[in-house]
Design a protein around this motif. Sequence first.
Motif, PDB file in Angstrom:
ATOM      1  N   PRO A 100      33.303  30.687  99.044  1.00 23.15           N
ATOM      2  CA  PRO A 100      32.543  31.927  98.856  1.00 23.15           C
ATOM      3  C   PRO A 100      32.861  32.600  97.504  1.00 23.15           C
ATOM      4  CG  PRO A 100      33.380  31.816 101.090  1.00 23.15           C
ATOM      5  CD  PRO A 100      33.995  30.664 100.339  1.00 23.15           C
ATOM      6  N   ALA A 101      34.083  32.463  97.031  1.00 26.87           N
ATOM      7  CA  ALA A 101      34.465  33.061  95.737  1.00 26.87           C
ATOM      8  C   ALA A 101      33.689  32.412  94.594  1.00 26.87           C
ATOM      9  CB  ALA A 101      35.970  32.920  95.510  1.00 26.87           C
ATOM     10  N   ARG A 125      35.824  29.406  85.010  1.00 29.34           N
ATOM     11  CA  ARG A 125      36.240  28.000  85.108  1.00 29.34           C
ATOM     12  C   ARG A 125      37.033  27.818  86.385  1.00 29.34           C
ATOM     13  NH1 ARG A 125      39.450  26.737  79.850  1.00 29.34           N
ATOM     14  NH2 ARG A 125      40.564  25.540  81.405  1.00 29.34           N
ATOM     15  N   VAL A 126      36.807  26.715  87.066  1.00 26.62           N
ATOM     16  CA  VAL A 126      37.551  26.395  88.273  1.00 26.62           C
ATOM     17  C   VAL A 126      38.651  25.411  87.906  1.00 26.62           C
ATOM     18  CG1 VAL A 126      37.422  25.351  90.571  1.00 26.62           C
ATOM     19  CG2 VAL A 126      35.559  26.800  89.756  1.00 26.62           C
ATOM     20  N   LYS A 127      39.844  25.673  88.417  1.00 32.06           N
ATOM     21  CA  LYS A 127      41.001  24.807  88.153  1.00 32.06           C
ATOM     22  C   LYS A 127      41.592  24.380  89.493  1.00 32.06           C
ATOM     23  CE  LYS A 127      42.118  27.296  83.931  1.00 32.06           C
ATOM     24  NZ  LYS A 127      43.146  28.090  83.242  1.00 32.06           N
ATOM     25  N   GLU A 138      41.972  27.560  91.809  1.00 25.01           N
ATOM     26  CA  GLU A 138      41.990  28.832  91.080  1.00 25.01           C
ATOM     27  C   GLU A 138      40.682  28.997  90.315  1.00 25.01           C
ATOM     28  OE1 GLU A 138      44.872  31.192  90.542  1.00 25.01           O
ATOM     29  OE2 GLU A 138      45.374  30.228  92.432  1.00 25.01           O
ATOM     30  N   ILE A 139      40.339  30.245  90.055  1.00 27.69           N
ATOM     31  CA  ILE A 139      39.171  30.540  89.232  1.00 27.69           C
ATOM     32  C   ILE A 139      39.651  31.387  88.054  1.00 27.69           C
ATOM     33  CG2 ILE A 139      38.511  32.539  90.655  1.00 27.69           C
ATOM     34  CD1 ILE A 139      35.569  31.837  90.044  1.00 27.69           C
ATOM     35  N   SER A 164      41.729  36.277  79.702  1.00 31.40           N
ATOM     36  CA  SER A 164      41.250  35.851  81.018  1.00 31.40           C
ATOM     37  C   SER A 164      42.424  35.821  81.980  1.00 31.40           C
ATOM     38  CB  SER A 164      40.583  34.470  80.950  1.00 31.40           C
ATOM     39  OG  SER A 164      41.531  33.484  80.603  1.00 31.40           O
ATOM     40  N   ILE A 165      42.086  35.877  83.268  1.00 31.08           N
ATOM     41  CA  ILE A 165      43.105  35.780  84.308  1.00 31.08           C
ATOM     42  C   ILE A 165      42.662  34.733  85.317  1.00 31.08           C
ATOM     43  CG2 ILE A 165      43.897  38.164  84.020  1.00 31.08           C
ATOM     44  CD1 ILE A 165      42.329  38.866  86.582  1.00 31.08           C
TER      45      ILE A 165
END
Length: 153
Positions: free
Chosen positions: A3-4, A16-18, A133-134, A122-123
């Motif tokens: 959902p995020a 960015r997705v990590k 993580e995003i 960015s965080i």
Amino acid sequence: MTPAINAAKKAGIHFRVKEYEHSPAAESFGLEAAEKLGLSPDQVFKTLVVTDGKKLYVGVLPVSNQLNLKLMAKALGLKRVRMADKQQVAVSTGYVLGGVSPIGQKKSLPTIIDTSAQTLASINVSAGRRGLEIELGARDLQRLTSATFADIS
């Protein structure tokens, strides 16, 4: 997709997705994310849920810091808050502990982001599950969560 991630896509923000391999033996989900992604613990933010006994609230702060409950209560305009019950957090947010994202929660909760986020380009926050993580801008996170910035750590 979580959902995020879906909420970030829908909002049209840059992110960015990590992903990393989560270890069940990890003592700190946030520090594990920072270590495995090669990031400073100041860039990886944890999502903590507190309560005043009636409502739930979200605090987003660097994994290198501890939540100051007095500062959190002050930022919310409350007398005091305490950490919320784990089961209550899972039911309200729709996420499991260690994977609670401030974005895309089942029930949108009032959110405070630590002011330190504003100093970073960015965080990284949980994308909704352990090992994911995003990365996004603090202002984008603020917009997605209708958050306020305050010193909470």
